[in-house]
Enzyme design. Structure first.
Site, PDB file in Angstrom:
ATOM      1  N   GLU A 415       1.137  -1.037   0.221  1.00 48.92           N
ATOM      2  CA  GLU A 415       0.002  -0.292   0.442  1.00 48.92           C
ATOM      3  C   GLU A 415       0.986   1.243   0.115  1.00 48.92           C
ATOM      4  O   GLU A 415       0.729   2.141   0.854  1.00 48.92           O
ATOM      5  CB  GLU A 415      -1.429  -0.289   0.850  1.00 48.92           C
ATOM      6  CG  GLU A 415      -2.052  -1.571   0.892  1.00 48.92           C
ATOM      7  CD  GLU A 415      -2.496  -1.203   2.801  1.00 48.92           C
ATOM      8  OE1 GLU A 415      -4.165  -1.240   2.153  1.00 48.92           O
ATOM      9  OE2 GLU A 415      -2.568  -1.239   3.443  1.00 48.92           O
ATOM     10  N   GLU A 485      -4.114 -10.380   0.262  1.00 54.75           N
ATOM     11  CA  GLU A 485      -4.837 -10.083   1.430  1.00 54.75           C
ATOM     12  C   GLU A 485      -6.415 -10.789   1.070  1.00 54.75           C
ATOM     13  O   GLU A 485      -7.423  -9.609   0.639  1.00 54.75           O
ATOM     14  CB  GLU A 485      -5.237  -9.314   2.723  1.00 54.75           C
ATOM     15  CG  GLU A 485      -3.451  -8.317   2.976  1.00 54.75           C
ATOM     16  CD  GLU A 485      -4.327  -7.194   2.913  1.00 54.75           C
ATOM     17  OE1 GLU A 485      -4.941  -6.186   3.866  1.00 54.75           O
ATOM     18  OE2 GLU A 485      -2.190  -6.147   3.229  1.00 54.75           O
TER      19      GLU A 485
END
Length: 966
Positions: A415, A485
Site C-alpha cells: 500500500e 489479503e
C-alpha cells in the site's frame, strides 16, 4: 533573507538511509567465529525532543546511574515510558515529508560490556542491529559510528578497532519519528525502540563475508544443482550428497527437493580461510510458466496467512519460542504459506519456515499508505530523492534472506501507491535474484510484478478473474492471481472463506490467498484485559481494527482459525453412505457405504497419514476402526469401502472419517487430526408431541402440562420446577465487526442499518391470549419505535402432559429492506445453570458462512466456556444444527434443528461492552434458540455475506419442545 540552522540531529529528517553502516549481506545465526549477545538490561533516558540532550552520554565515564533500566530487545513505550499509538494508515503527525514534529520522543540507550576472556585478539569485529524503530545513531567508546533507518532491517558497523577488553560503552540514540516514518506506515502499533537483537560478531582474518547459495532442482531428472557464490574463496561440503567443491563451482547430483510439504534440508558447511559457516540447503526451483507459479514443475496453491510480528506484552520483540509456536500452530492448522506483512520478519522465523516447511512471501519494510489521504501527492515512492532509501531497503531484505529456500517470492512492500521508486526496486531485485518472483499488490497493471495480486476482491470478481474475464492489461490477464489479503479475521469471522476456497480449487489461475491476519495485536492491560487503539489516549486512532487475527493476543486459536483449518485441509473426505444423498445416485449401488478420499497436497503422498472411521448413533460413537487407504499421490483419489454398519435400531446415524498423522512429525504428534469428513446415513426422526393436554386457567395462572403461564400476558413462567423468564421473540445480536463494516464502505453496512431501523430496541405488543381445547395461543406484534415495519408473531403452546411444545409463527409486516440479525426466541434461566450438554454442531461456535468446522456430535461445556472472548465483545458462541440441548434442568429439542447460545448477560449488555472487562455476569443465564442467523462475511475490510447467507424477513414457522430433566 531566511535560513535554517543546521543541527546535530538533521539526519533525522534526511531522506537518505543513513551513514556508516556496512553493505548488506547474508544473515546467519552461527559460525565457528565468536559472537557476543548484547541483549539484556540497558540504561535508558527518554527525552521529549530529538535535540533535548547533547551526545555527551556516549562518552566513556558518563554517569547514568540515575537512569531507568529497560530490556533490549524491547519497546520503551511497553516498559512504562510513554504510550503506544495505533493507526491503520493515518500518520500520527502532520504530513510534510520529510519533516517530523519537534515533539519527537527520543530514547538514549547505554550498555557497558566486557569482552569474554577468550575473545580473539586478531581480526576485526562487527556490531549488528537486527531491528530499531525508527532511526538510530550509534557510538562505541565515544566514537560516532553513524546513523541508520529501516526499522525491520539489519545494520552492521565495523568496530574491531574500537574494542577494549573491558568497560566498552555502547550508546544508541533512538528517535521515534524520522523521515523513515513516512516509509513505515504499516497497519500496526507505532512502537519505538531497539526491538531485535544486538550482537557483536568477531570477524577473523579470512572470514566469510557475503555468500549466495544457489540450489535449483530439475523435476524432470530429479537432480539438484548447487553453486555457492562467495566474496571470499572457500569450499562447500555437503556430506549427505558427497559434495566437496570450491565456491563459485557448480555441482549436479540426485537430491530430494525442498517444498513446504516435504521440507528436505541438507546440512553443509561453507569454509573459508578464517571461518566455517553452517549451511541448510534446500533444492527447489521457482518459475512463472504457463501463466502459473510453479515450484519444481508443479503449480502451488497458497493456503496462507499474513503475519505481523506480535506479542501482547513485548510487542514486536519476539523470542525464539514465540516464533516457533507460530510456525507449529500454522502447520497444525494446515496453513502452508506466510506473507510477512509488511516487513521482513526476524531472520530466525525464516529459519523455522525452512525447517518445518512454509512458503514465504518476504515483504520489504515499505508502506506509505497515509498519502492516500492527499491522493498520493508527494508520495515518496514517486520522488527520486527517496529512491536510494527504497533501494537500500530492497537490498537489505534480499541480501539478508536470499539463502532461505522457504522464500519463494519477494514483495516490494504494501500500500505505497505506484511510482518510479517501486520500479527501481523491482528492476534491482529481478537483476540480483532471478530465482524468485516479485510481488506488489498496488501494481494493478503488473508492470513490475510477476503475478496479479489483489486485496479483498469479492467472490464474483475472483470468479471472473479465474475465468479470464477480468479485463485489465494483456500482461495482467496472462499472469497467475493471488489474493494477498482476504478473509478479514476481525472479531467474529471471517465468513465466506469456504466459498473462496472452492473458487481457488476450481480455477487453475487462482493460486490461493492469505488471510488477514495471523494474530490480534491486543496489548495486555490490567484495565481491559487487552487494549486496542484509543485505550492509551491517542488523538488519532483506529480502535480495534488492530485486532483482526486468527489468534487471540495470547495465541489461543479463534474459531476463525479452526474454520480455516477445515476449509484448507489437504485431504478431502467425501462420503455417500445412503440413498438419502442425491449426489450418490449416479454412482451405482456399490457407491453406498463408500468414502472418497482425495489427496489435495501439491507434493506429498499420503504415506504419513492413517485413517479412522467411526459409526455414530445420535452423536455417540458405537463402533470405530482403522480404514485402509492407499498412499495416494498428489491429486489422486480413491473410493474406499466402509465396513458394514452395525444394526443399532432407530436413531440418527452417520459416518465420521478422520485423517491423522500416523507417526510423530517435526510439527505434530502421532494422532494429530489433519482432516475429517462426516456424512449421514439416516435422518433424524421428527420430534413428536401429541396434543393430549388442554390449558387450564386458575389463580392468575394458566397450566398446560408441565408448564405454567401468566394468565394476563401468556408469558411462560416455568416448566416443571424450572423457572423460565422473559421468553419472547428475539431478532437482535450485538453487531460483529463484520456486521458494522468499514467506514469506507458506504452501502449495506448491516450493523449500522439494523441499529438505524431500531432492531436493538424492539417493542413487544400483546394482542391476544387465547385458550382453546388443546392449545394456548399468544398473539403479539414485535416492532421498533418510530417505524412501520414489524413482525406479527404467534406462539402456539401444546403439551402431551410431560413435554411442552411451542410453535412460533412469524409474518413480516411493512417493507423490510434489510435482513434480520437473528430470528428465534430468548429466555432466562437461573444463574445456577452452569453446565450445558447438546447434540449438534461443535465443539466451537458456527454461523451460516463459518460452519465448515462444525462437527455433528454430542458435546458438553460450561456456560462460560460457550462464549468466545473477542477482544471487542460482540455476537459469539452460537452452535449450529442443534437437535437438543440441556442446561439448568431443562431439555430443549428443535424442529427443525436450531442455533443455540447461552451467556450470563443479555445481547444488549454484550452490545454495550467495549472490552471483556465490561461484561459482568448477572444472576440470569440468557438462552437464545434461533431458527436463523444472518451470515458473518468479512466486511470489516472485505465483502459482506454472500446472498445465500442472508436471513431475510419472510413468513417463517419453527418449533421447540421443552421438558424437565428428571
Amino acid at each position: 533573507m531566511s535560513f535554517r540552522t543546521t543541527t546535530a540531529v538533521d539526519y533525522v529528517e534526511d531522506v537518505s538511509p543513513g551513514t556508516g553502516a556496512l553493505p548488506p549481506r547474508a544473515w546467519y545465526a552461527t559460525s565457528d567465529a565468536m559472537a557476543l549477545s548484547l541483549n539484556g538490561d540497558w540504561r535508558f533516558r527518554l527525552s521529549a525532543t530529538a535535540d533535548a540532550e547533547d551526545d555527551s552520554f556516549a562518552d566513556p565515564g558518563f554517569d547514568a546511574g540515575d537512569w531507568a533500566e529497560i530490556a533490549v530487545p524491547g519497546h520503551w513505550v511497553l516498559q512504562g515510558h510513554g504510550s503506544p499509538i495505533y493507526t491503520n494508515h493515518l500518520y500520527p503527525f502532520p504530513v510534510d515529508p520529510p519533516r517530523v514534529p519537534t515533539e519527537n520522543p527520543t530514547g538514549d540507550h547505554l550498555r557497558v560490556f566486557d569482552l569474554p576472556a577468550d575473545w580473539p585478539s586478531d581480526g576485526g569485529a562487527v556490531l549488528r542491529f537486527d531491528g530499531v524503530e525508527s532511526c538510530a545513531r550509534v557510538w562505541l567508546n565515544g566514537t560516532d559510528l553513524g546513523e541508520f533507518k529501516g526499522s525491520r532491517l539489519p545494520h552492521e558497523f565495523a568496530v574491531g578497532h574500537l574494542l577494549k577488553p573491558g568497560g566498552n560503552v555502547l550508546a544508541v540514540r533512538v528517535h521515534q519519528w524520522s523521515a523513515a516514518s513516512y516509509l513505515e506506515d504499516q497497519d500496526q502499533w507505532w512502537l519505538p525502540g531497539i526491538f531485535r537483537d544486538v550482537t557483536l560478531l568477531h570477524r577473523p582474518a579470512g572470514c566469510v563475508l557475503d555468500f549466495f547459495v544457489h540450489a535449483s532442482y530439475d523435476h524432470t531428472s530429479g537432480e539438484g544443482t548447487l553453486k555457492v557464490e562467495s566474496d571470499v574463496d572457500g569450499r562447500v561440503t555437503v556430506p549427505a550428497l558427497d559434495i566437496d567443491v570450491a565456491t563459485g563451482e557448480s555441482v549436479t547430483v540426485p537430491v530430494e527437493p525442498w517444498t513446504a510439504e516435504t521440507p528436505r534440508l541438507y546440512d553443509g558447511v561453507l569454509a573459508s580461510e578464517g571461518e566455517r559457516v553452517p549451511l541448510r540447503i534446500g533444492f527447489r526451483t521457482v518459475v512463472l510458466e504457463d501463466g502459473l507459479i510453479k515450484v519444481n514443475g508443479t503449480p502451488v496453491l497458497f493456503k496462507g496467512v499474513n503475519r505481523h510480528e506480535w506479542h501482547p506484552e513485548k510487542g514486536r520483540a519476539l523470542d525464539p519460542e514465540t516464533m516457533r509456536a507460530d510456525v507449529l500452530l500454522m502447520k497444525r492448522h494446515n496453513i502452508n504459506a506466510v506473507r510477512t506483512s509488511h516487513y521482513p520478519p526476524h531472520p530466525a522465523f525464516l529459519e523455522l519456515c525452512d525447517a518445518y516447511g512454509l512458503w514465504v512471501i518476504d515483504e520489504c519494510d515499505l508502506e506509505t499508505h497515509g498519502f492516500v489521504e492527499q491522493a498520493w501527492r508527494d508520495n515518496p515512492v514517486d520522488d527520486d530523492r527517496w529512491t536510494p532509501a527504497l533501494l537500500d531497503r530492497a537490498a537489505r531484505m534480499v541480501e539478508r534472506d536470499k539463502n532461505h529456500p522457504s522464500v519463494v517470492i519477494w514483495s516490494l512492500g504494501n500500500e505505497a501507491g505506484t511510482g518510479r521508486g517501486l520500479t527501481a526496486m523491482a528492476e534491482w531485485i529481478h537483476g540480483r535474484d532471478a530465482s524468485r518472483l516479485v510481488h506488489y499488490e498496488g501494481d494493478i497493471n503488473c508492470r513490475d510484478t510477476d503475478m496479479y495480486s489483489r486485496m479483498y476482491a469479492f467472490h464474483e470478481e475472483v470468479e471472473r478473474i479465474g475465468r479470464g474475464l477480468d479485463g485489465g492489461t494483456l500482461k495482467s490477464r496472462e499472469l497467475p492471481f493471488i489474493l494477498c489479503e482476504y478473509g478479514h479475521a476481525m472479531g467474529n469471522g471471517p465468513g465466506g472463506i469456504a466459498d473462496y476456497q472452492r473458487l481457488f480449487e476450481r480455477y487453475d489461475r487462482l493460486q490461493g490467498g492469505f488471510i488477514w491476519e495471523w494474530i490480534d495485536h491486543g496489548i495486555k492491560d490490567e484495565r481491559y484485559g487487552f487494549a486496542y487503539g484509543g485505550d492509551f489516549g491517542e488523538e488519532l486512532h483506529d480502535g480495534n481494527f488492530v485486532c483482526d487475527g486468527l489468534l487471540f493476543p495470547d495465541r489461543k486459536p479463534s474459531p476463525g482459525l479452526i474454520e480455516y483449518k477445515k476449509v484448507i485441509e489437504p485431504i478431502r473426505i467425501e462420503g455417500w453412505g445412503s440413498p438419502l444423498l442425491e449426489r450418490g445416485r449416479d454412482l451405482g449401488e456399490g457407491a453406498y457405504g463408500t468414502v472418497r478420499v482425495c489427496n489435495a497436497y501439491d507434493f506429498a503422498d499420503l504415506s504419513a497419514i492413517a485413517f479412522e472411521w467411526a459409526y455414530q448413533v445420535d452423536g455417540e460413537t458405537v463402533e470405530s476402526g482403522m480404514l485402509p487407504v492407499p498412499a495416494l499421490a498428489p491429486g489422486e483419489s480413491a473410493d474406499v469401502k466402509l465396513p458394514e454398519p452395525p444394526d443399532t435400531g432407530s436413531g440418527e446415524t452417520q459416518w465420521t472419517v478422520r485423517a491423522l498423522l500416523a507417526t510423530d512429525t517435526a510439527w505434530g504428534p502421532k494422532g494429530h487430526q489433519v482432516a475429517w469428513g462426516q456424512f449421514p446415513v439416516s435422518a433424524p426422526p421428527p420430534v413428536h408431541v401429541a396434543q393430549r393436554e388442554a390449558p387450564r386457567l386458575g389463580d392468575g395462572r394458566i397450566t398446560l402440562g408441565p408448564a405454567s403461564f401468566d394468565s394476563r400476558t401468556g408469558a411462560l413462567m416455568s416448566v416443571g420446577a424450572v423457572d423460565v423468564a422473559g421468553l419472547r421473540l428475539d431478532v437482535w445480536r450485538a453487531p460483529t465487526d463484520n456486521d458494522d463494516g468499514a467506514p469506507w464502505q458506504p452501502d449495506l453496512r448491516y450493523g449500522l442499518l439494523w441499529r438505524k431501523l431500531g432492531l436493538h430496541r424492539m417493542r413487544h405488543r400483546l394482542d391476544a391470549v387465547e385458550l382453546t381445547g388443546d392449545a394456548l395461543t399468544v398473539r403479539t406484534r414485535v416492532a421498533p419505535a418510530a417505524r412501520q415495519v414489524g413482525l406479527a408473531t404467534v406462539y402456539r403452546w401444546t403439551s402431551d402432559g410431560e413435554r411442552l411444545r411451542v410453535t412460533v409463527s412469524v409474518s413480516p409486516e411493512g417493507d423490510w429492506t434489510v435482513p434480520l440479525p437473528r430470528l428465534g426466541v430468548r429466555f432466562g434461566l437461573s444463574g445456577a445453570a452452569a453446565r450445558v450438554r447438546w447434540f449438534g454442531g461443535g465443539p466451537g461456535e458456527a454461523y451460516p458462512d463459518t460452519r465448515s468446522a462444525s462437527e455433528l456430535g454430542r458435546w458438553e461445556s460450561t456456560v462460560d466456556e460457550l462464549g468466545t472472548p473477542y477482544v471487542r465483545p460482540q455476537e459469539n458462541g452460537a452452535r449450529a444444527d442443534v437437535r437438543w440441548a440441556e442446561l439448568g434442568g431443562l431439555r430443549i429439542e428443535g424442529e427443525p434443528e436450531f442455533w443455540f447460545s447461552a451467556r450470563r448477560w443479555t445481547n444488549e449488555q454484550l452490545d454495550d461492552a467495549r472490552h471483556l472487562t465490561d461484561l459482568v455476569p448477572g444472576e440470569t443465564v440468557w438462552v437464545n434458540l434461533d431458527h436463523g442467523q444472518h451470515g458473518i462475511g468479512s466486511q470489516s475490510c472485505g465483502p459482506g455475506p454472500l446472498p445465500q447467507y442472508f436471513l431475510r424477513a419472510e413468513p417463517t414457522e419453527f418449533s421447540f419442545v421443552f421438558s424437565e430433566i428428571s
